[in-house]
Design a protein around this motif. Structure first.
Motif, PDB file in Angstrom:
ATOM      1  N   UNK A  95      18.460  38.408 -20.006  1.00 45.55           N
ATOM      2  CA  UNK A  95      17.868  39.568 -20.656  1.00 45.55           C
ATOM      3  C   UNK A  95      17.771  40.731 -19.666  1.00 45.55           C
ATOM      4  N   UNK A  96      17.305  40.438 -18.445  1.00 46.39           N
ATOM      5  CA  UNK A  96      17.199  41.483 -17.422  1.00 46.39           C
ATOM      6  C   UNK A  96      18.573  42.029 -17.071  1.00 46.39           C
ATOM      7  N   UNK A  97      19.562  41.149 -17.014  1.00 46.62           N
ATOM      8  CA  UNK A  97      20.927  41.579 -16.711  1.00 46.62           C
ATOM      9  C   UNK A  97      21.455  42.496 -17.818  1.00 46.62           C
ATOM     10  N   UNK A  98      21.203  42.125 -19.075  1.00 51.90           N
ATOM     11  CA  UNK A  98      21.651  42.956 -20.194  1.00 51.90           C
ATOM     12  C   UNK A  98      20.941  44.316 -20.167  1.00 51.90           C
ATOM     13  N   UNK A  99      19.630  44.303 -19.867  1.00 50.46           N
ATOM     14  CA  UNK A  99      18.894  45.561 -19.782  1.00 50.46           C
ATOM     15  C   UNK A  99      19.425  46.423 -18.639  1.00 50.46           C
ATOM     16  N   UNK A 100      19.722  45.795 -17.517  1.00 47.39           N
ATOM     17  CA  UNK A 100      20.249  46.541 -16.372  1.00 47.39           C
ATOM     18  C   UNK A 100      21.606  47.147 -16.706  1.00 47.39           C
ATOM     19  N   UNK A 101      22.441  46.383 -17.405  1.00 46.34           N
ATOM     20  CA  UNK A 101      23.747  46.919 -17.799  1.00 46.34           C
ATOM     21  C   UNK A 101      23.592  48.095 -18.751  1.00 46.34           C
ATOM     22  N   UNK A 102      22.671  47.952 -19.723  1.00 40.68           N
ATOM     23  CA  UNK A 102      22.438  49.043 -20.672  1.00 40.68           C
ATOM     24  C   UNK A 102      21.908  50.276 -19.942  1.00 40.68           C
ATOM     25  N   UNK A 103      20.988  50.051 -18.998  1.00 41.22           N
ATOM     26  CA  UNK A 103      20.435  51.164 -18.220  1.00 41.22           C
ATOM     27  C   UNK A 103      21.539  51.826 -17.385  1.00 41.22           C
TER      28      UNK A 103
END
Length: 186
Positions: A95-103
């Motif tokens: 989830x953190x990785x997906x959020x970081x990618x989106x950011x």
């Protein structure tokens, strides 16, 4: 010598008979007269072994087995808990990785938009500067063209006056000016 051999044989036979009589009862375990005692002591020994095993050895073995089973059960439960925590941690990581990618994509898009805006502003500024310089250049070209037309007119007048003079005629300035002006106009 024959008598001695015969006597030795006789003694051996007597020894065998005597030995056979002494060994007649055989093994004590097989003597029927002692079987009652043997059975009694067998039963006493079996009862003692039974009580020692049932009261001392087997409870200790059972306790060790129960403790071992409890340890195994606890270890399995802890392993399941750790597995669940690992799955939760993996989900949180994803989830953190997906959020970081989106950011990162959002920041990239914002940066691209800001760069495009700066580029557009720079292009507009350059276009304005070019337009100003073009206008100045056209003004200079117009001045040069006007000066060139005046210079050409002066040169044409002077050249026409010289040609007429060289032909041996006299030309007045009004006639030369009128002829040059008519020729320049087309």
């Amino acid at each position: 010598m024959a008598t001695e051999t015969h006597e030795a044989a006789g003694h051996a036979a007597e020894a065998m008979q005597g030995g056979h009589e002494a060994a007649a009862p055989g093994m004590p375990q097989l003597d029927f007269s002692t079987w009652g005692n043997q059975i009694f002591w067998l039963l006493v020994t079996l009862v003692v072994i039974y009580f020692v095993l049932s009261r001392i050895a087997l409870p200790r073995i059972a306790a060790v087995l129960a403790e071992r089973q409890g340890t195994i059960t606890n270890d399995i439960a802890k392993a399941e808990e750790l597995k669940a925590k690992a799955l939760e941690a993996e989900e949180a990581y994803n989830k953190a990785l997906a959020e970081a990618r989106a950011e990162a994509q959002r920041i990239g898009a914002e940066t691209k938009a800001a760069m495009q805006a700066e580029l557009n502003a720079a292009i507009d500024k350059a276009d304005a500067e070019i337009a100003v310089k073009l206008a100045e250049g056209e003004k200079v070209i117009a001045e040069i063209r006007a000066n060139a037309v005046e210079s050409i007119t002066d040169v044409a007048k002077d050249t026409a006056a010289e040609i007429i003079a060289a032909l041996g005629s006299e030309a007045d300035a009004k006639t030369v000016n009128a002829a040059v002006a008519a020729r320049i106009k087309g």
